[in-house]
Scaffold this motif. Sequence first.
Motif: not given
Length: 377
Positions: A74-89, A125-135
Amino acid sequence: MRPRFSFTLAAQDGQARTGTIAMRRGEIRTPAFMPVGTAATVKAMKPEAVRATGADIILGNTYHLMLRPGAERVARLGGLHRFMNWDRPILTDSGGYQVMSLSELRKLTEEGVEFRSHIDGSRHMLTPERSMEVQRLLGSDIVMAFDECPRADQGRDAIAASMEMSMRWAQRSREAFDTGGDHAEGAALFGIQQGALDADLRRASADALREIGFDGYAIGGLAVGEGQEAMFATLDFAPSQLPADAPRYLMGVGKPDDLVGAVERGVDMFDCVLPSRSGRNGQAFTWNGPLNIRNARFAEDTRPLDERCLCPTCAIYSRAYLHHLQKAGEILGAMLMTEHNLSFYQQLMAAMRNAIENGRFALFATSFRQDYLGSDE
């Protein structure tokens, strides 16, 4: 340029509040309902149609997106907003709830949660650090701290231990979020209060979150089977334990009457899959209560789903046609029913905001319950 994050209260009526969250991608009017876009889509809806219902913000699911298509992709494709065509929060949950619900597929430790994908069995493995990285890779505007959501029927000692670990994870989430560079400078981080139905545990959780410091505060661990009466009893004290100058977000709620009761108790934000899931399965929410459009009594009913509703579905299509689409299994039925339900939820939020602004929320809530709980449409 809009601020990174600010919350302004415009009016309060009893405990009910209305205001505005300002972020770089737009303003969020509160009380706010966030449609759930689990896998970068609100099912059966185009993003522009979701916006047309009145939604200011949607929710994306960290767990599902990290597994498919993958946060790095998703990051390589420009992030979630661009990926799904949602320009708001976009708010992304931490992934914790989904992992915790996979009791047969995960191992919980202080470090985090090791789990097997429900898709292909691969280990993660999902940790607080990995969760922050994914988001961060997804590019979300509101990031949720990583937490554990224990069952409310566990013993008090187990709930207390879980809450205390979630507070340690909240501190780690805060530290990991703050290392996020440009994303951290433009996004907000919310902490999550835990403690099940126990007022003392929730107070301890709220105090720990205040000490760490967050932009907003969620009330977690409710709407997990405890029932509305127990949920409302908890909401009688939980919101007031959180800072009054920050948004309060009740996670995973709920039915229309849940929303009214929670706003009545000081909650500002909500999300739930119910309006979209119910729409796909033939249930419509109306001002006169829910109805099952598959019921035979609607087969020749020429009325709209809800004569008070302003959505395109109610403006054009009859109950009889929607009944036919559902019985025939046509995709259009799911689309039109979902459009109505999401529109109804946004109209309900707008009506509550207006009632609070005009100092008549108690009257609105009483009238709403009389119509919603007392009718047989």
